[in-house]
Design an enzyme around this catalytic site. Structure first.
Site, mmCIF file in Angstrom:
data_model
loop_
_atom_site.group_PDB
_atom_site.id
_atom_site.type_symbol
_atom_site.label_atom_id
_atom_site.label_comp_id
_atom_site.label_asym_id
_atom_site.label_seq_id
_atom_site.Cartn_x
_atom_site.Cartn_y
_atom_site.Cartn_z
ATOM 1 C CB SER A 1 -0.799 -0.013 1.153
ATOM 2 O OG SER A 1 -0.187 0.461 2.443
ATOM 3 C CB CYS A 2 -0.053 4.773 -0.715
ATOM 4 S SG CYS A 2 -1.469 4.880 0.245
ATOM 5 C CG ASN A 3 -0.516 4.931 4.511
ATOM 6 O OD1 ASN A 3 -0.068 6.137 4.695
ATOM 7 N ND2 ASN A 3 -1.783 4.730 4.446
ATOM 8 C CG HIS B 1 -0.213 0.874 7.717
ATOM 9 N ND1 HIS B 1 -1.183 1.181 8.507
ATOM 10 C CD2 HIS B 1 -0.638 1.302 6.651
ATOM 11 C CE1 HIS B 1 -2.281 1.722 7.838
ATOM 12 N NE2 HIS B 1 -2.116 1.717 6.666
ATOM 13 C CG HIS C 1 -1.717 8.430 3.385
ATOM 14 N ND1 HIS C 1 -3.298 8.177 3.887
ATOM 15 C CD2 HIS C 1 -1.750 7.713 2.378
ATOM 16 C CE1 HIS C 1 -3.639 7.387 2.812
ATOM 17 N NE2 HIS C 1 -2.636 7.310 2.226
HETATM 18 N N1 LIG Z 1 -6.090 5.217 -4.060
HETATM 19 C C1 LIG Z 1 -4.920 5.017 -3.116
HETATM 20 O O1 LIG Z 1 -4.459 5.888 -2.151
HETATM 21 C C2 LIG Z 1 -4.203 3.642 -3.460
HETATM 22 C C3 LIG Z 1 -4.674 2.370 -3.501
HETATM 23 N N2 LIG Z 1 -3.911 1.456 -3.601
HETATM 24 C C4 LIG Z 1 -4.527 0.147 -3.810
HETATM 25 O O2 LIG Z 1 -4.800 -0.121 -5.298
HETATM 26 C C5 LIG Z 1 -5.995 -0.824 -5.453
HETATM 27 C C6 LIG Z 1 -6.926 0.000 -6.510
HETATM 28 O O3 LIG Z 1 -7.180 1.429 -5.682
HETATM 29 P P1 LIG Z 1 -7.737 2.502 -6.402
HETATM 30 O O4 LIG Z 1 -7.169 2.880 -7.498
HETATM 31 O O5 LIG Z 1 -7.784 3.731 -5.321
HETATM 32 O O6 LIG Z 1 -9.256 2.305 -6.763
HETATM 33 P P2 LIG Z 1 -10.400 2.772 -7.457
HETATM 34 O O7 LIG Z 1 -11.664 2.573 -7.108
HETATM 35 O O8 LIG Z 1 -9.911 4.523 -7.846
HETATM 36 O O9 LIG Z 1 -10.170 2.129 -8.796
HETATM 37 C C7 LIG Z 1 -10.415 0.729 -9.034
HETATM 38 C C8 LIG Z 1 -10.983 0.668 -10.618
HETATM 39 O O10 LIG Z 1 -11.451 -0.503 -10.781
HETATM 40 C C9 LIG Z 1 -12.734 -0.800 -11.367
HETATM 41 N N3 LIG Z 1 -13.579 -1.961 -11.084
HETATM 42 C C10 LIG Z 1 -14.495 -2.012 -9.994
HETATM 43 N N4 LIG Z 1 -14.684 -3.359 -10.296
HETATM 44 C C11 LIG Z 1 -14.161 -3.944 -11.211
HETATM 45 C C12 LIG Z 1 -13.977 -5.065 -11.741
HETATM 46 N N5 LIG Z 1 -15.057 -6.181 -11.518
HETATM 47 N N6 LIG Z 1 -13.088 -5.338 -12.920
HETATM 48 C C13 LIG Z 1 -12.298 -4.325 -13.433
HETATM 49 N N7 LIG Z 1 -12.350 -3.217 -12.667
HETATM 50 C C14 LIG Z 1 -13.112 -3.140 -11.832
HETATM 51 C C15 LIG Z 1 -13.455 0.576 -10.804
HETATM 52 O O11 LIG Z 1 -14.436 0.788 -11.496
HETATM 53 C C16 LIG Z 1 -12.344 1.396 -10.752
HETATM 54 O O12 LIG Z 1 -12.207 2.179 -11.878
HETATM 55 C C17 LIG Z 1 -6.375 -1.548 -4.259
HETATM 56 O O13 LIG Z 1 -5.865 -2.572 -3.705
HETATM 57 C C18 LIG Z 1 -5.864 -0.158 -3.344
HETATM 58 O O14 LIG Z 1 -5.965 -0.445 -1.841
HETATM 59 C C19 LIG Z 1 -2.782 1.364 -3.343
HETATM 60 C C20 LIG Z 1 -2.183 2.511 -2.933
HETATM 61 C C21 LIG Z 1 -2.814 3.855 -2.739
HETATM 62 O O1 LIG Z 2 -5.045 1.223 -0.392
HETATM 63 C C1 LIG Z 2 -5.073 2.545 -0.142
HETATM 64 O O2 LIG Z 2 -6.074 3.250 -0.551
HETATM 65 P P1 LIG Z 2 -7.598 2.572 -0.248
HETATM 66 O O3 LIG Z 2 -7.975 3.068 1.232
HETATM 67 O O4 LIG Z 2 -8.448 3.491 -1.271
HETATM 68 O O5 LIG Z 2 -7.805 1.231 -0.566
HETATM 69 C C2 LIG Z 2 -4.016 3.292 0.387
HETATM 70 O O6 LIG Z 2 -2.947 2.551 -0.075
HETATM 71 C C3 LIG Z 2 -4.076 3.396 1.718
HETATM 72 O O7 LIG Z 2 -4.553 2.344 2.630
HETATM 73 P P2 LIG Z 2 -3.933 2.240 3.981
HETATM 74 O O8 LIG Z 2 -4.113 3.231 4.928
HETATM 75 O O9 LIG Z 2 -4.702 0.859 4.193
HETATM 76 O O10 LIG Z 2 -2.266 1.718 3.460
#
Ligand SMILES: NC(=O)C1=CN([C@@H]2O[C@H](COP(=O)(O)OP(=O)(O)OC[C@H]3O[C@@H](n4cnc5c(N)ncnc54)[C@H](O)[C@@H]3O)[C@@H](O)[C@H]2O)C=CC1
Ligand SMILES: O=C(OP(=O)(O)O)[C@H](O)COP(=O)(O)O
Length: 334
Positions: free
Chosen positions: A140-142, A192, A217
């Site tokens: 994860s980002c954190n 984390h 964060h």
């Molecule tokens: N947003 C953040 O700050 C961070 C997120 N992450 C991780 O990255 C991953 C994605 O998170 P985000 O990009 O924030 O989520 P998000 O919700 O912004 O993007 C996810 C995308 O997947 C799509 N989606 C939903 N169901 C689906 C399916 N069945 N098949 C294909 N696509 C589908 C959604 O429409 C959306 O476009 C998660 O594991 C999250 O924990 C990691 C670091 C930072």
């Molecule tokens: O997964 C993340 O975004 P999310 O909370 O949208 O799933 C970020 O990496 C932050 O998650 P964390 O605070 O659980 O490390």
């Protein structure tokens, strides 16, 4: 030969990783999946990125809008060497069977449990562990932020205690909160600390809170040292650590707002701040304890990690060759 890359889940992380892949001369972005023909799908098309329906079930939505897709996820999987799964947390584990069936490698994100992959990954800490692997999890980002700075000082660490102050939602997210509360994670440790341990073997405990902000964060890090370090040593180490930048309050970096403005001033795409921002004045030594405060741009710090993980999984470059190449392509300052 370029590695053919697909993105499943073109959201916050997916669109940034897709962009980063297009900046690499040894990778080719073959396509991205969408569940619906929203503005992001239209923008991807305008950029010349083939858009695939995330499954057959979603096809009627595209047909209804007369949005021509290049196929479905299954078709995309048949055209690529690796899929970056950036679907919402927990979904990657379910998707893994699809990837296994076709025999494509996959990178998962921090919302998945560690056991989804053969290794968890932060390039500068354990690039070698991902070499030739089929399944890798970018943490994860954190966890990425904590790992970058702690890895740099790991030989001095007896024990780490860190408090994570997490953003409530990403800027485009209207479904999450809180909007007027502070929400503690009552599980101790928060995920984390154990997640850092999937990358580097250090003693660490973390607690976590969610606060009403969308932009970054912040981590308050306290380290019990097993051998002496001075403030100057730590500054020197962080100045020489890739993807970590020191920011000075005396230059006007009072809060996360100015850090994001800095990224805007650099004309970074989506104001991405790929580097972990450590406040220089916050680095302090009291006896055998080191204190520092850092900020993490949640939407972008994991992006270069995904690019490096691809290179490791195909053994296309060694660790520093890959990190330098990725840094240069994304304008990462050091
Ligand atoms: N947003 C953040 O700050 C961070 C997120 N992450 C991780 O990255 C991953 C994605 O998170 P985000 O990009 O924030 O989520 P998000 O919700 O912004 O993007 C996810 C995308 O997947 C799509 N989606 C939903 N169901 C689906 C399916 N069945 N098949 C294909 N696509 C589908 C959604 O429409 C959306 O476009 C998660 O594991 C999250 O924990 C990691 C670091 C930072
Ligand atoms: O997964 C993340 O975004 P999310 O909370 O949208 O799933 C970020 O990496 C932050 O998650 P964390 O605070 O659980 O490390």
């Amino acid at each position: 030969m370029k590695v053919k890359v697909g993105i499943n889940g073109y959201g916050t992380i997916g669109k940034r990783v897709a962009y980063a892949v297009t900046k690499q001369d040894d990778m080719e972005l073959i396509g991205v999946t969408k569940t619906k023909p929203d503005f992001e799908a239209y923008r991807a098309k305008e950029l010349g990125i083939p858009v695939y329906a995330a499954s057959n079930d979603f096809l009627p939505r595209f047909e209804k809008a007369n949005f021509e897709v290049a196929g479905t996820l299954e078709d995309l999987l048949n055209e690529i060497d690796i899929i970056i799964d950036t679907t919402p947390g927990g979904m990657g584990e379910k998707n893994k069977t699809l990837y296994e069936n076709v025999g494509v490698k996959a990178i998962f994100q921090g919302g998945e449990k560690a056991n989804v992959a053969e290794t968890s990954f932060v390039a500068q800490a354990n690039y070698e562990n991902a070499i030739r692997k089929n399944y890798v999890r970018v943490v994860s980002c954190n966890t990425t932020g904590l790992t970058r700075t702690l890895n740099a000082i790991k030989e001095y660490i007896e024990y780490v205690y860190a408090v994570m102050i997490r953003r409530a939602a990403d800027p485009n997210d209207i479904k999450r909160g809180p909007i007027n509360a502070i929400k503690p994670s009552v599980e101790v440790p928060s995920h984390h600390g154990p997640d850092v341990q999937t990358v580097i073997p250090i003693n660490i405990e973390t607690t976590a809170f969610v606060v009403p902000t969308t932009i970054m964060h912040v981590h308050s890090v306290m380290v019990e040292l097993k051998k002496p370090l001075t403030k100057e040593d730590v500054i020197d180490i962080f100045e020489n650590t890739t993807r970590v930048l020191l920011f000075e309050k005396k230059k006007g970096f009072d809060s996360t707002a100015q850090l994001i403005e800095f990224a805007r001033d650099l004309h970074r795409e989506w104001n991405n701040l790929y580097e972990i921002a450590v406040w220089k004045e916050s680095i302090n030594i009291k006896g055998n304890r080191l204190f520092y405060i850092q900020a993490v741009h949640q939407e972008s710090d994991v992006v270069p990690e995904n690019v490096d993980a691809i290179r490791a999984m195909f053994e296309m470059a060694d660790k520093w060759e890959s990190i330098k190449k990725t840094n240069k392509s994304l304008g990462i300052l050091k």
